[in-house]
Design a protein around this motif. Structure first.
Motif, PDB file in Angstrom:
ATOM      1  N   VAL A   1     -11.804   5.003   2.715  1.00  0.00           N
ATOM      2  CA  VAL A   1     -10.619   5.407   3.348  1.00  0.00           C
ATOM      3  C   VAL A   1      -9.407   5.808   2.461  1.00  0.00           C
ATOM      4  CG1 VAL A   1     -11.244   3.915   5.419  1.00  0.00           C
ATOM      5  CG2 VAL A   1      -9.466   3.207   3.679  1.00  0.00           C
ATOM      6  N   VAL A   2      -8.498   6.806   3.019  1.00  0.00           N
ATOM      7  CA  VAL A   2      -7.108   6.958   2.440  1.00  0.00           C
ATOM      8  C   VAL A   2      -6.413   6.140   2.822  1.00  0.00           C
ATOM      9  CG1 VAL A   2      -5.988   8.690   1.286  1.00  0.00           C
ATOM     10  CG2 VAL A   2      -8.271   9.034   1.718  1.00  0.00           C
ATOM     11  N   VAL A   3      -5.208   5.453   2.226  1.00  0.00           N
ATOM     12  CA  VAL A   3      -3.917   5.087   2.833  1.00  0.00           C
ATOM     13  C   VAL A   3      -3.056   6.200   3.072  1.00  0.00           C
ATOM     14  CG1 VAL A   3      -1.811   3.751   2.279  1.00  0.00           C
ATOM     15  CG2 VAL A   3      -4.216   2.861   1.670  1.00  0.00           C
ATOM     16  N   ARG A   4      -2.300   6.304   4.123  1.00  0.00           N
ATOM     17  CA  ARG A   4      -1.773   7.244   4.622  1.00  0.00           C
ATOM     18  C   ARG A   4      -0.427   6.778   5.602  1.00  0.00           C
ATOM     19  NH1 ARG A   4      -3.118  11.846   1.740  1.00  0.00           N
ATOM     20  NH2 ARG A   4      -5.080  12.851   2.360  1.00  0.00           N
ATOM     21  N   LYS A   5       0.492   7.565   5.866  1.00  0.00           N
ATOM     22  CA  LYS A   5       1.852   7.258   6.279  1.00  0.00           C
ATOM     23  C   LYS A   5       1.169   7.355   7.897  1.00  0.00           C
ATOM     24  CE  LYS A   5       4.819   8.896   2.643  1.00  0.00           C
ATOM     25  NZ  LYS A   5       5.898  10.166   2.440  1.00  0.00           N
ATOM     26  N   GLY A   6       1.290   6.269   8.594  1.00  0.00           N
ATOM     27  CA  GLY A   6       1.594   6.164   9.930  1.00  0.00           C
ATOM     28  C   GLY A   6      -0.062   5.659  10.343  1.00  0.00           C
ATOM     29  N   LYS A   7      -1.265   6.416   9.862  1.00  0.00           N
ATOM     30  CA  LYS A   7      -2.473   6.189  10.119  1.00  0.00           C
ATOM     31  C   LYS A   7      -3.467   6.477   8.844  1.00  0.00           C
ATOM     32  CE  LYS A   7      -5.939   7.161  13.786  1.00  0.00           C
ATOM     33  NZ  LYS A   7      -6.250   7.884  14.866  1.00  0.00           N
ATOM     34  N   ALA A   8      -4.504   5.525   8.685  1.00  0.00           N
ATOM     35  CA  ALA A   8      -5.339   5.777   7.697  1.00  0.00           C
ATOM     36  C   ALA A   8      -6.274   6.837   7.962  1.00  0.00           C
ATOM     37  CB  ALA A   8      -5.986   4.551   7.515  1.00  0.00           C
TER      38      ALA A   8
ATOM     39  N   LEU B   1       1.077  -1.163   0.136  1.00  0.00           N
ATOM     40  CA  LEU B   1      -0.028  -0.011  -0.139  1.00  0.00           C
ATOM     41  C   LEU B   1       0.946   1.276   0.139  1.00  0.00           C
ATOM     42  CD1 LEU B   1      -2.814  -1.349   2.726  1.00  0.00           C
ATOM     43  CD2 LEU B   1      -2.896  -1.560   0.125  1.00  0.00           C
ATOM     44  N   GLN B   2       0.353   2.055  -0.789  1.00  0.00           N
ATOM     45  CA  GLN B   2       1.039   3.539  -0.793  1.00  0.00           C
ATOM     46  C   GLN B   2       0.076   4.551  -0.649  1.00  0.00           C
ATOM     47  OE1 GLN B   2       3.707   4.204  -4.302  1.00  0.00           O
ATOM     48  NE2 GLN B   2       3.742   1.752  -4.690  1.00  0.00           N
ATOM     49  N   ASP B   3       0.706   5.741   0.037  1.00  0.00           N
ATOM     50  CA  ASP B   3       0.065   6.923   0.289  1.00  0.00           C
ATOM     51  C   ASP B   3      -0.944   7.509  -1.070  1.00  0.00           C
ATOM     52  OD1 ASP B   3      -0.054   9.264   2.608  1.00  0.00           O
ATOM     53  OD2 ASP B   3      -0.207  10.281   0.584  1.00  0.00           O
ATOM     54  N   GLY B   4      -2.025   7.786  -0.607  1.00  0.00           N
ATOM     55  CA  GLY B   4      -2.961   8.507  -1.751  1.00  0.00           C
ATOM     56  C   GLY B   4      -3.846   7.217  -2.346  1.00  0.00           C
ATOM     57  N   LEU B   5      -3.629   6.011  -1.883  1.00  0.00           N
ATOM     58  CA  LEU B   5      -4.790   5.007  -2.455  1.00  0.00           C
ATOM     59  C   LEU B   5      -6.136   5.076  -1.747  1.00  0.00           C
ATOM     60  CD1 LEU B   5      -5.056   2.707  -4.317  1.00  0.00           C
ATOM     61  CD2 LEU B   5      -4.049   1.027  -2.562  1.00  0.00           C
TER      62      LEU B   5
END
Length: 256
Positions: A235-242, A192-196
């Motif tokens: 939801v949005v995949v983010r760094k650290g916490k969705a 998973l990457q940020d912004g998905l």
């Protein structure tokens, strides 16, 4: 193809998700004995239209309604009808909103009147599993981590996790890659990457995981006819916490 969203696109999905969350709150006010599922559908369609959106589901592959309303042993894709809710029913309300070019998707399962404790527990634990899965919707984790977290939470209670139906990416299209199963193995699948942007949606049965499709071509039902529960967030995949774009706060407010 995986489509990562810009911050501007995520902001538009957030606006869509806010309308959707309010729709769920409005519906929650009317989920009660004697109300037909067609009435709930009309409430949703009117609310979405009044707020400048359109129902994502209406017209999708020929589906004629704004909501998927799935009763008791129906898992998903139930068709609104003249059926009036009765005490003891559980009713899954699945809704999508298309607004300013982007979709959002969310589901909530309501008890109606007096519901057996084992069914109340099923709803509570399925909802818990949604948030267990969301905890893994972070950059660097994998799709399998999300599914594994959901699966292990509900299977400890002896429930069946539906495998034929899965969560999904979404954005300009209602269903985008990747698929997000509610089962899986840690460390496996897409990284998973940020912004998905994902729709995570556990579908959990009181009995066996096996399902069948009704003759209407839409409704998916548990094979053993036992109740099922369905909860979903965008939801949005983010760094650290969705980042959760939809919310059940409007539902909670309506019920309390």
């Amino acid at each position: 193809m995986i489509i990562y969203k810009t911050e501007e696109e995520i902001e538009l999905i957030k606006q869509s998700a806010n309308i959707l969350s309010q729709v769920h709150g409005e519906i929650a006010k009317h989920v009660s004995e004697g109300v037909t599922t067609l009435k709930l559908d009309s409430i949703a369609e009117e609310f979405i239209s009044d707020h400048g959106g359109s129902p994502s589901f209406k017209g999708y592959n020929g589906f004629k309604h704004s909501l998927c309303i799935s009763l008791n042993s129906a898992v998903v894709h139930g068709i609104p009808s003249k059926y009036a809710l009765q005490s003891g029913d559980v009713v899954s309300i699945d809704c999508g909103v298309f607004f300013k070019g982007f979709h959002s998707d969310s589901a909530y399962t309501h008890p109606v009147g007096d519901v057996p404790q084992e069914v109340t527990d099923l709803l509570t634990r399925t909802k818990e599993s949604l948030y267990k899965g969301i905890e893994w919707a972070v950059a660097g984790a994998r799709i399998g981590d999300v599914g594994h977290s959901i699966q292990t939470h509900v299977e400890q209670y002896g429930y069946g996790v539906v495998r034929e139906l899965v969560g999904h990416g979404l954005g300009r299209s209602l269903h985008e890659s990747p698929e997000v199963p509610n089962y899986g193995k840690r460390g496996q699948g897409l990284k998973l990457q940020d912004g998905l942007v994902l729709a995570i949606e556990p579908m959990v049965n009181l009995g066996t995981r096996h399902v069948v499709q009704e003759n209407d071509g839409w409704t998916i039902r548990t094979r053993d006819k036992k109740p099922s529960a369905h909860f979903e967030h965008t939801v949005v995949v983010r760094k650290g916490k969705a980042e959760i774009l939809t919310t059940f706060d409007y539902i909670d407010k309506a019920l309390n």
